[in-house]
Design an enzyme around this catalytic site. Structure first.
Site, short mmCIF file in Angstrom:
data_model
loop_
_atom_site.label_atom_id
_atom_site.label_comp_id
_atom_site.label_asym_id
_atom_site.label_seq_id
_atom_site.Cartn_x
_atom_site.Cartn_y
_atom_site.Cartn_z
CG HIS A 4 -5.48 8.68 -19.19
ND1 HIS A 4 -5.79 7.49 -18.58
CD2 HIS A 4 -5.46 9.61 -18.20
CE1 HIS A 4 -5.96 7.68 -17.28
NE2 HIS A 4 -5.77 8.96 -17.03
CE LYS A 9 -10.94 9.49 -7.88
NZ LYS A 9 -9.77 9.14 -7.10
CE LYS A 11 -8.68 11.83 -11.06
NZ LYS A 11 -7.69 11.98 -10.01
CG ASP A 55 -9.02 13.20 -7.09
OD1 ASP A 55 -8.39 14.20 -6.72
OD2 ASP A 55 -8.48 12.14 -7.45
N PRO A 56 -10.12 16.83 -7.75
CG PRO A 56 -10.06 19.00 -6.85
CD PRO A 56 -10.46 17.58 -6.52
CG ASN A 57 -5.55 14.46 -9.41
OD1 ASN A 57 -6.23 14.00 -10.30
ND2 ASN A 57 -4.97 13.69 -8.51
CD GLU A 92 -9.44 10.88 -4.43
OE1 GLU A 92 -10.53 10.25 -4.33
OE2 GLU A 92 -8.54 10.52 -5.20
CG ASN A 139 -4.52 9.97 -4.89
OD1 ASN A 139 -5.69 10.33 -4.98
ND2 ASN A 139 -3.63 10.25 -5.82
CG ASP A 172 -1.50 2.82 -5.59
OD1 ASP A 172 -0.81 1.79 -5.76
OD2 ASP A 172 -1.98 3.48 -6.52
CG HIS A 226 -4.55 6.23 -5.87
ND1 HIS A 226 -3.39 5.75 -6.44
CD2 HIS A 226 -4.90 7.31 -6.60
CE1 HIS A 226 -3.05 6.52 -7.46
NE2 HIS A 226 -3.95 7.47 -7.58
CB SER A 227 -7.08 2.76 -9.07
OG SER A 227 -7.27 2.91 -10.44
CG ASN A 228 -2.05 6.02 -11.16
OD1 ASN A 228 -1.30 6.16 -10.21
ND2 ASN A 228 -2.57 7.04 -11.80
O1 GKR Z 1 -5.90 8.38 -14.25
O2 GKR Z 1 -5.94 10.47 -14.80
C1 GKR Z 1 -5.89 9.58 -13.98
C2 GKR Z 1 -5.92 9.96 -12.53
O3 GKR Z 1 -5.84 11.34 -12.39
C3 GKR Z 1 -4.78 9.29 -11.78
O4 GKR Z 1 -3.60 9.49 -12.46
C4 GKR Z 1 -4.68 9.77 -10.36
O5 GKR Z 1 -3.43 9.48 -9.83
O6 GKR Z 1 -6.53 8.41 -10.04
C5 GKR Z 1 -5.60 9.12 -9.45
C6 GKR Z 1 -6.14 9.99 -8.36
O7 GKR Z 1 -7.04 9.56 -7.71
O8 GKR Z 1 -5.63 11.07 -8.11
MG MG Z 2 -6.93 11.15 -6.24
#
Ligand code: GKR
Ligand code: MG
Length: 429
Positions: A29, A196, A198, A226-228, A251, A274, A298, A325-327
């Site tokens: 970030h 959770k 990340k 949640d590894p995106n 996730e 998400n 979201d 979900h959140s940002n």
């Molecule tokens: O805030 O770095 C972050 C998260 O990775 C976010 O941008 C994601 O969109 O929180 C989100 C997620 O659940 O994937």
């Molecule tokens: Mg996610």
């Protein structure tokens, strides 16, 4: 039409909000993140608040929308969505939201992300004018508090040397012990009971070890990772097998509906997303293929609080779970999330929120988490008040920025510390 409800002014205030060095699959970030605060003022003197992403593309769409809204009623919310908002389709097509963290970017999603802030502001204004909370305008609450989960991040102790940023007191978290310590702190400060992590930051075995450490520290409590979308199907299946006994859900282990469907078919662990279901158009394939078992709604990019309820109704029809979900966001959005979550009967998982990571807010009073829950306000509208001095201060920061921080770019922020950093090609592992 009730003239009192006519919009006489719309104020748009972009702000830059302090953000700690939280790591994710794309990078880290930035020290400040852009958000846009929308105020809709009625002839009767009610001011409704909304909040959304503050990057330039969103701002550019918000400006004409603000002009369209003046002279209309705040009850005219359906018509809002019909207003012609020009988006250069070619420019956004194929691009990814926040580097891919919110799935594929489209002109429609951009529009909805902006419209949602206006919808929320109109609902807030209606509620203030009528003396009713927003949840009452959505049909009424089915619970009196909404549960949130602790959102754990690998993080550095501070932004890199030479980068302007606010100090935070969370410390670094770069290994299982650091993640457990962070989880304890979040549990202690806010009472969260589900967690959770990340992921997508370190090789999967390190993240699996962190989740096992959490399971040991918080036996029986819901855990998510949640590894995106950073993993291949085989890696996702391996991780799912290793964490099957401890995860509430996994996730977005991998990218795209076909790959998610393969993981879902080959593992007993529910999958949440998400990233592969982020628009109504993506629902059909994902649900018919049983690719996801929980959709993280979201209200920003799904297009507001009413669309969030539509999404939840579709999920209910297919037996798919709903969470949120959140940002990075401020209290206006947390208030909106809480009001709509209170009205969704089939929301059975704790919602995500970045709010504990935000030391700054534009509200006169911060929203509190007690026992991991936010009480559903019964005050008119969203039940929150704007702190104008703080809004002006955070706007000055935005106005004085040379433009670099006005777009969220986690890869660029990472390059400050690691000059060779490139957004990883997914799947990375
Ligand atoms: O805030 O770095 C972050 C998260 O990775 C976010 O941008 C994601 O969109 O929180 C989100 C997620 O659940 O994937
Ligand atoms: Mg996610």
């Amino acid at each position: 039409m009730n003239r009192e409800l006519t919009v006489v002014d719309v104020r748009l205030t972009p702000v830059l909000v302090a953000d700690p060095p939280l790591l994710n699959a794309q990078g880290v970030h930035q020290p400040y993140t852009p958000r846009l605060i929308v105020e809709v003022v009625t002839a009767g003197g009610a001011t409704g608040l909304g909040e959304t992403y503050g990057d330039t593309d969103y701002l550019e769409l918000a400006r004409p929308l603000a002009e369209h809204l003046v002279g209309r009623s705040v009850t005219d919310v359906n018509a809002l969505f019909g207003l012609g908002l020009d988006v250069d389709e070619d420019r956004v097509r194929g691009a990814l939201d926040a580097g891919g963290l919110r799935g594929v970017r489209s002109a429609d999603k951009l529009r909805l992300s902006v419209l949602s802030a206006f919808e929320v502001a109109c609902l807030d204004a209606q509620g203030r004018a009528l003396g009713l909370p927003v949840h009452a305008l959505l049909g009424g609450r089915v619970r009196d508090s909404v549960e949130y989960s602790a959102y754990l991040f690998y993080k550095w102790g501070a932004h890199p040397d030479g980068v302007r940023g606010e100090p935070d007191d969370w410390g670094a978290a770069l290994d299982p012990a650091g993640i457990v310590a962070q989880a304890r702190l979040l549990a202690e400060r806010y009472g969260f009971t589900s967690f959770k992590l990340k992921g997508g930051v370190f090789p999967p075995e390190q993240e699996v070890a962190a989740v096992h450490a959490l399971a040991e520290a918080f036996p029986g409590q819901p855990l998510r990772l949640d590894p995106n979308g950073a993993w291949s199907v085989p890696t996702s299946l391996k991780v799912a097998a290793e964490l099957a006994d401890v995860l509430e859900y996994l996730e977005d282990p991998t990218l795209g509906t076909p790959a998610m469907a393969e993981v879902a078919a080959g593992s007993g662990v529910p999958l949440a997303t998400n990233m592969c279901v982020t628009t109504f158009g993506e629902i059909r394939e994902a649900f018919l293929r049983d690719a996801v078992q929980v959709v993280l709604s979201d209200h920003h990019y799904w297009g507001g609080l009413r669309n969030t309820r539509h999404l939840a109704a579709i999920c209910a029809a297919f037996g798919v779970g709903v969470s949120m979900h959140s940002n990075t966001h401020l209290g206006i959005s947390l208030a909106a999330m809480t009001q709509v979550a209170a009205t969704v009967p089939n929301l059975h998982h704790a919602c995500d929120s970045h709010y504990p990571w935000q030391s700054e807010d534009v509200l006169t009073e911060r929203i509190e988490f007690r026992d991991g829950r936010v009480a559903v306000s019964e005050q008119p509208g969203l039940g929150v008040e704007l702190d104008r001095e703080e809004l002006a201060r955070l706007h000055r920061r935005w106005a004085e920025d040379d433009g670099r921080l006005r777009e969220r770019d986690d890869a660029a922020a990472m390059r400050v510390a690691e000059p060779g950093w490139r957004t990883p090609v997914m799947p990375r592992w």
